[in-house]
Design an enzyme around this catalytic site. Sequence first.
Site, mmCIF file in Angstrom:
data_model
loop_
_atom_site.group_PDB
_atom_site.id
_atom_site.type_symbol
_atom_site.label_atom_id
_atom_site.label_comp_id
_atom_site.label_asym_id
_atom_site.label_seq_id
_atom_site.Cartn_x
_atom_site.Cartn_y
_atom_site.Cartn_z
ATOM 1 N N LEU A 25 -12.071 2.642 38.756
ATOM 2 C CA LEU A 25 -11.411 1.828 39.550
ATOM 3 C C LEU A 25 -10.636 2.363 40.683
ATOM 4 C CD1 LEU A 25 -10.828 -1.296 37.537
ATOM 5 C CD2 LEU A 25 -12.994 -0.560 38.547
ATOM 6 N N HIS B 136 -11.989 0.483 24.918
ATOM 7 C CA HIS B 136 -12.239 1.585 24.838
ATOM 8 C C HIS B 136 -12.591 1.960 23.383
ATOM 9 C CE1 HIS B 136 -12.500 5.965 25.789
ATOM 10 N NE2 HIS B 136 -11.616 6.112 24.982
ATOM 11 N N THR C 86 -4.606 0.987 34.599
ATOM 12 C CA THR C 86 -3.704 1.292 35.736
ATOM 13 C C THR C 86 -4.535 2.369 36.212
ATOM 14 O OG1 THR C 86 -2.992 2.674 33.930
ATOM 15 C CG2 THR C 86 -1.745 0.607 34.302
ATOM 16 N N ASP D 269 -7.949 5.117 31.066
ATOM 17 C CA ASP D 269 -7.624 4.821 29.849
ATOM 18 C C ASP D 269 -6.227 5.017 29.164
ATOM 19 O OD1 ASP D 269 -10.166 4.258 29.592
ATOM 20 O OD2 ASP D 269 -11.049 6.332 28.953
ATOM 21 N N GLU E 140 -14.624 -3.924 18.290
ATOM 22 C CA GLU E 140 -14.447 -4.276 19.890
ATOM 23 C C GLU E 140 -14.956 -5.734 19.965
ATOM 24 O OE1 GLU E 140 -16.615 -1.759 22.287
ATOM 25 O OE2 GLU E 140 -16.635 -0.077 21.291
#
Length: 208
Positions: free
Chosen positions: A94, A110, A142, A146, A175
Amino acid sequence: MNRRLAVLISGRGSNLQSIIDAITRGALDATIAVVVSNRADAAGLLRARDAGIETLVLGPREYAGRDAYDKALVDTLRARDVGLVCLAGFMRLLGKALLDAFPNRILNIHPSLLPSFPGLDAQRQAIEHGVRVSGATVHLVTAQLDAGPIILQSSVPVRDDDKVETLAARILVEEHRIYPEAIRIVLDEKWTLEGRRFVLAANESRLS
Ligand code: GRF
């Protein structure tokens, strides 16, 4: 907090499905406003359509570069009044436009116990390193890959005879359990950041 989610995918979409299922059974009070994929062939798009959720494909090649792509993504999400962005197997880094538009409002899942094994092929990295325990992590996104504040983690054993596929399958169960729960926690807003620590209010509990 605005409970309208965007889920960003690139592939299978099993985590997307776990979020859809959690909403359906009433465990997560949220609405998926849109599912966005960077790939037209992502199987997860069918899961979204089956659930009656709007889907969009934003192909990187249709944009001049990362900045243009990220700005288009921001416009897309703002137009749908999205409050929280959930990355679920979205295989793109991103850029600043997206991070600035949704500060501490982007989550990622993750398949390792971060900070161990960031990046691609986390399950293979774990096997090759020889760790006895791995797992799944949900964290705030952020600028650093990761590496954002950790919301929830769950561990699984790594067995001597594990292949990437068997370990990945064991982690995937976790997950699917922790991602909807982490979204609930973030939406409930009973948390603060202390440095890089995600800290829950005293009367809130993590299930994991
Ligand atoms: C998951 O293992 C997730 O942790 C990683 O990419 C995979 C996506 O799987 N980021 P799916 O598309 O949700 O099934």
